[in-house]
Design a protein around this motif. Sequence first.
Motif, PDB file in Angstrom:
ATOM      1  N   GLY A  67      23.734  46.672  62.369  1.00  0.00           N
ATOM      2  CA  GLY A  67      24.355  47.155  63.678  1.00  0.00           C
ATOM      3  C   GLY A  67      25.809  46.209  63.749  1.00  0.00           C
ATOM      4  O   GLY A  67      25.936  45.363  62.922  1.00  0.00           O
ATOM      5  N   LYS A  68      26.576  46.599  64.697  1.00  0.00           N
ATOM      6  CA  LYS A  68      27.694  45.727  65.166  1.00  0.00           C
ATOM      7  C   LYS A  68      27.507  45.113  66.604  1.00  0.00           C
ATOM      8  O   LYS A  68      28.519  44.648  67.138  1.00  0.00           O
ATOM      9  N   GLY A  69      26.388  44.866  67.077  1.00  0.00           N
ATOM     10  CA  GLY A  69      26.226  44.319  68.363  1.00  0.00           C
ATOM     11  C   GLY A  69      25.842  42.711  68.106  1.00  0.00           C
ATOM     12  O   GLY A  69      25.907  42.011  67.263  1.00  0.00           O
ATOM     13  N   ASP A  70      24.856  42.390  69.251  1.00  0.00           N
ATOM     14  CA  ASP A  70      24.578  40.900  69.347  1.00  0.00           C
ATOM     15  C   ASP A  70      23.431  40.498  68.287  1.00  0.00           C
ATOM     16  O   ASP A  70      23.539  39.477  67.597  1.00  0.00           O
ATOM     17  N   LYS A  71      22.715  41.444  67.710  1.00  0.00           N
ATOM     18  CA  LYS A  71      21.630  41.328  66.912  1.00  0.00           C
ATOM     19  C   LYS A  71      22.618  40.842  65.391  1.00  0.00           C
ATOM     20  O   LYS A  71      22.065  39.839  64.622  1.00  0.00           O
ATOM     21  N   TYR A  72      23.415  41.693  65.098  1.00  0.00           N
ATOM     22  CA  TYR A  72      24.104  41.286  63.982  1.00  0.00           C
ATOM     23  C   TYR A  72      24.918  40.031  64.129  1.00  0.00           C
ATOM     24  O   TYR A  72      24.802  39.093  63.102  1.00  0.00           O
ATOM     25  N   PHE A  73      25.569  39.473  64.988  1.00  0.00           N
ATOM     26  CA  PHE A  73      26.275  38.193  65.297  1.00  0.00           C
ATOM     27  C   PHE A  73      25.240  37.222  65.475  1.00  0.00           C
ATOM     28  O   PHE A  73      25.401  35.833  65.085  1.00  0.00           O
ATOM     29  N   GLY A  74      24.001  37.354  66.028  1.00  0.00           N
ATOM     30  CA  GLY A  74      23.133  36.387  66.109  1.00  0.00           C
ATOM     31  C   GLY A  74      22.733  35.747  64.581  1.00  0.00           C
ATOM     32  O   GLY A  74      22.531  34.888  64.382  1.00  0.00           O
ATOM     33  N   ILE A  75      22.281  37.020  63.663  1.00  0.00           N
ATOM     34  CA  ILE A  75      21.509  36.607  62.625  1.00  0.00           C
ATOM     35  C   ILE A  75      22.974  35.950  61.659  1.00  0.00           C
ATOM     36  O   ILE A  75      22.888  35.122  60.758  1.00  0.00           O
ATOM     37  N   CYS A  76      24.199  36.387  61.815  1.00  0.00           N
ATOM     38  CA  CYS A  76      25.163  35.915  61.035  1.00  0.00           C
ATOM     39  C   CYS A  76      25.461  34.548  61.671  1.00  0.00           C
ATOM     40  O   CYS A  76      25.917  33.926  60.436  1.00  0.00           O
ATOM     41  N   THR A  77      25.125  34.086  62.875  1.00  0.00           N
ATOM     42  CA  THR A  77      25.075  32.664  63.352  1.00  0.00           C
ATOM     43  C   THR A  77      24.121  31.747  62.394  1.00  0.00           C
ATOM     44  O   THR A  77      24.524  30.954  62.079  1.00  0.00           O
ATOM     45  N   LEU A  78      22.967  32.414  62.302  1.00  0.00           N
ATOM     46  CA  LEU A  78      21.972  31.857  61.532  1.00  0.00           C
ATOM     47  C   LEU A  78      22.387  31.469  59.911  1.00  0.00           C
ATOM     48  O   LEU A  78      22.142  30.601  59.475  1.00  0.00           O
ATOM     49  N   LEU A  79      23.136  32.659  59.682  1.00  0.00           N
ATOM     50  CA  LEU A  79      23.564  32.674  57.992  1.00  0.00           C
ATOM     51  C   LEU A  79      24.535  31.327  58.076  1.00  0.00           C
ATOM     52  O   LEU A  79      24.394  30.703  56.863  1.00  0.00           O
ATOM     53  N   VAL A  80      25.418  31.209  58.811  1.00  0.00           N
ATOM     54  CA  VAL A  80      26.441  30.095  58.577  1.00  0.00           C
ATOM     55  C   VAL A  80      26.041  28.776  59.199  1.00  0.00           C
ATOM     56  O   VAL A  80      26.800  27.698  58.895  1.00  0.00           O
ATOM     57  N   THR A  81      24.692  28.631  60.186  1.00  0.00           N
ATOM     58  CA  THR A  81      24.500  27.604  60.613  1.00  0.00           C
ATOM     59  C   THR A  81      23.151  26.923  59.944  1.00  0.00           C
ATOM     60  O   THR A  81      22.739  25.781  60.575  1.00  0.00           O
ATOM     61  N   MET A  82      22.525  27.559  58.835  1.00  0.00           N
ATOM     62  CA  MET A  82      21.294  26.970  58.581  1.00  0.00           C
ATOM     63  C   MET A  82      21.471  26.435  57.158  1.00  0.00           C
ATOM     64  O   MET A  82      22.627  26.774  56.386  1.00  0.00           O
ATOM     65  N   PRO A  83      20.899  25.364  56.613  1.00  0.00           N
ATOM     66  CA  PRO A  83      20.885  24.771  55.528  1.00  0.00           C
ATOM     67  C   PRO A  83      21.112  25.824  54.151  1.00  0.00           C
ATOM     68  O   PRO A  83      20.328  26.829  54.375  1.00  0.00           O
ATOM     69  N   LEU A 128      32.458  28.010  63.338  1.00  0.00           N
ATOM     70  CA  LEU A 128      31.299  27.355  62.674  1.00  0.00           C
ATOM     71  C   LEU A 128      31.494  27.147  61.101  1.00  0.00           C
ATOM     72  O   LEU A 128      31.131  26.280  60.855  1.00  0.00           O
ATOM     73  N   MET A 129      32.104  28.175  60.531  1.00  0.00           N
ATOM     74  CA  MET A 129      32.237  27.972  59.134  1.00  0.00           C
ATOM     75  C   MET A 129      33.200  26.953  58.943  1.00  0.00           C
ATOM     76  O   MET A 129      33.042  26.201  57.780  1.00  0.00           O
ATOM     77  N   LYS A 130      33.878  26.688  59.849  1.00  0.00           N
ATOM     78  CA  LYS A 130      35.036  25.332  59.630  1.00  0.00           C
ATOM     79  C   LYS A 130      34.264  23.928  59.667  1.00  0.00           C
ATOM     80  O   LYS A 130      34.685  23.059  59.214  1.00  0.00           O
ATOM     81  N   ARG A 131      33.007  24.016  60.024  1.00  0.00           N
ATOM     82  CA  ARG A 131      32.400  22.763  60.420  1.00  0.00           C
ATOM     83  C   ARG A 131      30.892  22.975  59.676  1.00  0.00           C
ATOM     84  O   ARG A 131      29.626  22.560  59.914  1.00  0.00           O
ATOM     85  N   ARG A 132      30.913  23.367  58.262  1.00  0.00           N
ATOM     86  CA  ARG A 132      29.929  23.577  57.521  1.00  0.00           C
ATOM     87  C   ARG A 132      29.293  22.347  57.062  1.00  0.00           C
ATOM     88  O   ARG A 132      27.989  22.296  56.671  1.00  0.00           O
ATOM     89  N   TYR A 133      30.017  21.232  56.964  1.00  0.00           N
ATOM     90  CA  TYR A 133      29.536  19.991  56.737  1.00  0.00           C
ATOM     91  C   TYR A 133      28.482  19.656  57.771  1.00  0.00           C
ATOM     92  O   TYR A 133      27.690  18.821  57.607  1.00  0.00           O
ATOM     93  N   LEU A 134      28.390  20.135  59.093  1.00  0.00           N
ATOM     94  CA  LEU A 134      27.458  19.621  60.055  1.00  0.00           C
ATOM     95  C   LEU A 134      26.162  20.514  59.799  1.00  0.00           C
ATOM     96  O   LEU A 134      25.237  19.932  60.140  1.00  0.00           O
ATOM     97  N   PHE A 135      26.055  21.514  59.121  1.00  0.00           N
ATOM     98  CA  PHE A 135      24.971  22.692  59.050  1.00  0.00           C
ATOM     99  C   PHE A 135      24.432  22.398  57.703  1.00  0.00           C
ATOM    100  O   PHE A 135      23.259  22.867  57.610  1.00  0.00           O
ATOM    101  N   SER A 136      25.220  22.087  56.715  1.00  0.00           N
ATOM    102  CA  SER A 136      24.686  22.454  55.278  1.00  0.00           C
ATOM    103  C   SER A 136      23.738  21.446  54.835  1.00  0.00           C
ATOM    104  O   SER A 136      22.733  21.784  53.954  1.00  0.00           O
ATOM    105  N   GLY A 137      23.531  20.346  55.342  1.00  0.00           N
ATOM    106  CA  GLY A 137      22.589  19.443  54.959  1.00  0.00           C
ATOM    107  C   GLY A 137      21.056  19.532  55.469  1.00  0.00           C
ATOM    108  O   GLY A 137      21.040  20.396  56.590  1.00  0.00           O
ATOM    109  N   SER A 138      20.044  19.135  54.803  1.00  0.00           N
ATOM    110  CA  SER A 138      18.848  19.319  55.214  1.00  0.00           C
ATOM    111  C   SER A 138      17.875  18.289  55.454  1.00  0.00           C
ATOM    112  O   SER A 138      17.089  18.318  56.034  1.00  0.00           O
ATOM    113  N   ALA A 139      18.632  17.021  55.503  1.00  0.00           N
ATOM    114  CA  ALA A 139      17.929  15.492  55.540  1.00  0.00           C
ATOM    115  C   ALA A 139      17.657  15.615  56.867  1.00  0.00           C
ATOM    116  O   ALA A 139      16.523  14.954  57.351  1.00  0.00           O
TER     117      ALA A 139
END
Length: 746
Positions: A67-83, A128-139
């Motif tokens: 969809g185009k609502g909060d569910k889409y943008f919530g999962i998209c947030t997980l997409l760019v903020t998880m390792p 959030l994508m501009k700060r991928r250095y903060l989210f990309s690591g897993s340590a």
Amino acid sequence: MMEGYFVRTLGMHRVYNSAFMNMLKNEENSKYRATIKNTLEFDPEILKRFVNFMNNPDEETAVAQFGKGDKYFGICTLLVTMPGLPMFGHGQIEGFEEKYGMEYRRAYRDEQPDAYMVDRHEREIFPLMKRRYLFSGSAMFRLYDMYCDNGSVNENVFAYSNRAWAGGGEEKTLIFYNNSYYETAGWIRMSDPAIPREGGKYRDSLSEALSIHPESHYFTLLREQKLNLWFIRSSKAICENGLFVRLKGYETQVFLDIYEVEDDAKGRWARLNNDLDGRGVPDPLAAIKDIFLGELYYSFKELFKPEIIGSLCNLSGKRSAGGLLNELAGEFIVTALNFVNGTDDWEPWSASETGTSGDEDDVSCKFTDVGMGVILEEFDEFTGRLAKINEALKNPATPLLAEIEKRIKNKNLLCAVALGYGLLSLLRLVIGKEANGRHAADLAFTHWDLGRKLREIFCRFGASEYEAWRIIDIARIVLSKTKIAPFWEEGKKFDAAEFSALILEENYLDEDFRRVLGINIFDDVIWFNKEGFEDTLFYSSLFFMVESSVEIPIDERIDRIAKIYEILIKAENKSGYRFDILLENLTAKPGKTAAKKTGVKTGTEAGAKKTTTKAGNKVSVKTNKDVKTGKSAGEKKVVKKPEVKTAGKPSKSGGVKADKKPSVKPGKTDKTDGKNAKAVKNAKADKTKKTGRDSGKKADKTAKVTGKAGNSSGKKADKKPSVKAGKKASVKSGNAAKAKPKDKKK
């Protein structure tokens, strides 16, 4: 899952994580959380190998699935903020709905980008994508279980934190997402599962993951990215109980810029934490001032009630406001006198704390108290000046008054701006008899932050946020330039052109002055901003009209300021928005035309001296008051040559074009003495009917005949009295050629 087999057993460096798309779409949240936990228990570094996506050419589009609502943008947030590696599908950001598969040779639908989707991506996802250095690591990635009041774990909530070193400091983040339609609330405290480390496996608490102190005098500040609000929590409470969170259906909360503050002796952060009670604020430091300077702010804002501003706009003649306005002004002055000396919750103001002027005298300056009656009398005179300005606006006779009349459509805003500056100028007397404008500006804008309250007031009266910022900036500059002694002495001869030039000359190197004028360097040329220049000129003129430190009668003051305004506007119109030409137009002598040199670089015209040419550095411009046209200041050394006066046509540079056959040719020796020069002059006077060219030829001929005699004293003339190629001599129109040889030897 096959993805785990690929990376664990086969050792693949990258694997498409279809579980991310399918499980989150179907809200199989417990299964996907289990996938993450299993990976973390085995090796957290494997999370970095997953390529997470929400659609691909073989699947339906992202908006068709989420969809185009909060569910889409919530999962998209997980997409760019998880390792791992986030992957966006074709048309995902634009919200395209047509499937883009390998079997398609072209698009069959003429779809246009969805502005709503693009805008939300720009506000919520791209930062959030501009700060991928903060989210990309897993340590340092930690996953948390959220416990509800009944003690159960809500598997629909994804809660995790991460840390990374960047820019010489450590950054922290905390993310929550509820992948369910139902609202929920609960606590997070311990990470799950246990992470393998040297010597075993360990679970980190939230306080350990975020490096939070357990002492009671520490407080944690967190900024929520979507709302752009700051939240404060007790560090001790987080260490003991964890963090409480409440989430609506499909709501996302991304906390960035997490850091700790230590409480001061007055307990201000503890007071802020107690007063907010979990609510967010745009600025925590401003919120503290709102609490502890609340009484001062209240008495200040009472003066800007609509009915008060309305009565101020209707003043006329010589009468002051009086009545309610003076009463409210008195209450503000009393409150200001109390706060300037300090209260139980707020420190007293001191000139030595911030070094307002940079002078050693300020550090040890003792201010003499001024009586309440003197300050009220000053305010009464201020409202009287406003009445006089209102009277002058009825028949505007100058460009400045016409410009004020043009802006009269928002007269309430104009009166509020004038009143705001008048109240700030009173702070000189509130501080003491010896205080100047720099002291008042520091007290108002730095110590008390009254500029923020004025911006709110101006916006309430119709100003845009940008306009309010600019007005406050100009008011601060004007106030800081005022002193105890008047800078315009009454009875002294006033030269508006000279004063206009001095305004720019004396303030050019000040950083705040350059900022409001929009001074910038492009292609090695100094430019200024049109809107910035005109707004600064307009509001500073208004402020100086009502300024109390100018001890000049109001009628004469309005006349002087109007003349300065007109001169500066004319100079701006001729400058092409080049600062060097603006100065040249202001400093040129009357009767001479300013040179127009379109190819000259920064600071090489009109007596301007360029000291730095590198872009990004400050360029110091020092302007001479006596500007000679046709002469470039860029010359390193000026050699004094004999003056050559040649008749001819005026040039564009303000000089005179030389004849095609000058009387003295470059490279030839001129041996004409004073007697011969006089003969040349007399000869020219006798030939009044001939043209300037004929006069030049006659002078040349006479010089050749008489020049053989040489100098009677035996002294040699300079070998090159005429002008070399590329250099100009001083010339005057209508005179014959005249050379004054300079002896080399005595």
